[in-house]
Design a protein around this motif. Sequence first.
Motif, PDB file in Angstrom:
ATOM      1  N   ASP A  97       0.839  -1.186   0.000  1.00  0.00           N
ATOM      2  CA  ASP A  97       0.000   0.000   0.000  1.00  0.00           C
ATOM      3  C   ASP A  97       0.882   1.246   0.000  1.00  0.00           C
ATOM      4  O   ASP A  97       2.039   1.211   0.449  1.00  0.00           O
ATOM      5  N   ARG A 137      -5.171   1.741   2.011  1.00  0.00           N
ATOM      6  CA  ARG A 137      -5.754   0.878   0.982  1.00  0.00           C
ATOM      7  C   ARG A 137      -6.544   1.742  -0.001  1.00  0.00           C
ATOM      8  O   ARG A 137      -7.580   2.301   0.331  1.00  0.00           O
ATOM      9  N   LEU A 138      -6.053   1.852  -1.230  1.00  0.00           N
ATOM     10  CA  LEU A 138      -6.645   2.780  -2.197  1.00  0.00           C
ATOM     11  C   LEU A 138      -8.074   2.410  -2.544  1.00  0.00           C
ATOM     12  O   LEU A 138      -8.895   3.285  -2.844  1.00  0.00           O
ATOM     13  N   ARG A 139      -8.386   1.133  -2.508  1.00  0.00           N
ATOM     14  CA  ARG A 139      -9.754   0.707  -2.815  1.00  0.00           C
ATOM     15  C   ARG A 139     -10.751   1.320  -1.834  1.00  0.00           C
ATOM     16  O   ARG A 139     -11.852   1.708  -2.217  1.00  0.00           O
ATOM     17  N   GLU A 151     -10.939   5.302  -2.430  1.00  0.00           N
ATOM     18  CA  GLU A 151     -11.114   5.693  -3.831  1.00  0.00           C
ATOM     19  C   GLU A 151     -11.971   6.946  -3.986  1.00  0.00           C
ATOM     20  O   GLU A 151     -11.602   7.892  -4.701  1.00  0.00           O
ATOM     21  N   LYS A 152     -13.134   6.984  -3.344  1.00  0.00           N
ATOM     22  CA  LYS A 152     -14.055   8.109  -3.552  1.00  0.00           C
ATOM     23  C   LYS A 152     -13.481   9.438  -3.061  1.00  0.00           C
ATOM     24  O   LYS A 152     -13.512  10.431  -3.800  1.00  0.00           O
ATOM     25  N   ARG A 202     -10.630  10.443  -5.361  1.00  0.00           N
ATOM     26  CA  ARG A 202     -11.062  10.765  -6.731  1.00  0.00           C
ATOM     27  C   ARG A 202     -11.958  11.994  -6.768  1.00  0.00           C
ATOM     28  O   ARG A 202     -11.779  12.889  -7.606  1.00  0.00           O
TER      29      ARG A 202
END
Length: 253
Positions: free
Chosen positions: A106, A136-138, A141-142, A145
Amino acid sequence: RLVYALRLLFESAESLYFERVREGIAQEHAAPVVLFDEVQDLIKDDRLARAGGKYVFEYLGTLLVSYCVDRRVARGVVAGSSAMLSVEYDKTVASGARWVHHYLDDPDEGAVMAQLTSRGYTASEARGMVELCGTRLRLLEKPLRDGVDVVDHATFMQSAIDLASSQYSDLFSALEAPDLELLGSFLDSVEESESNGGAAAVRVNLRNLPRRLRDLDLSKVLYLRYNRTFVFQSRLHRNVWEKLRSEYVVSES
């Protein structure tokens, strides 16, 4: 259709390889990369495995050996649950020393917090998000992003906790006593191992998983490493287990 598509993919990779060689690219660099993620999903669910997932899994292994090992016209990358993939592919032609194992760590906490602040979160909010979820990028993500204008700090924090809580709820709802206690005890062992820097890893080895839990899909909350030891899927899952354990584990007092 999926098997045909996989075969076509590898045939196309081979054609691209020879085209690159004709253009003067060195053979060791001409082989294109074919990447497959979450391959264990084909066999993790018994129903999918019986419905053709196991056949596709094994057929993919045959293609990888044929095109990547024997002919060397493609470079195959298979990502997912490393331990499960290793165990199951060892039962096929794609076994043993044909694999080179890699881990993708990570990102650094400082880098992730910097990105979060660049999306409009305060330094304190960014630190709290990383303290809850790790990097953890998952999971992030929101906010990474879309930024604070779309996902405010409080909403994100609660939604992350709700996600992990629902995954624990689904896991425990599939069990009856005394298996509830068995699972709770095993999760406590994983927590103890992580708290001690892995010093108690032998207790969370796959071979020490209680037999009555071996048909249970633990992958939403636990990750099985290549060395066959369990860790929490993320810092979020570890943190949420600390908050939820009293709902599932009978106090020793």
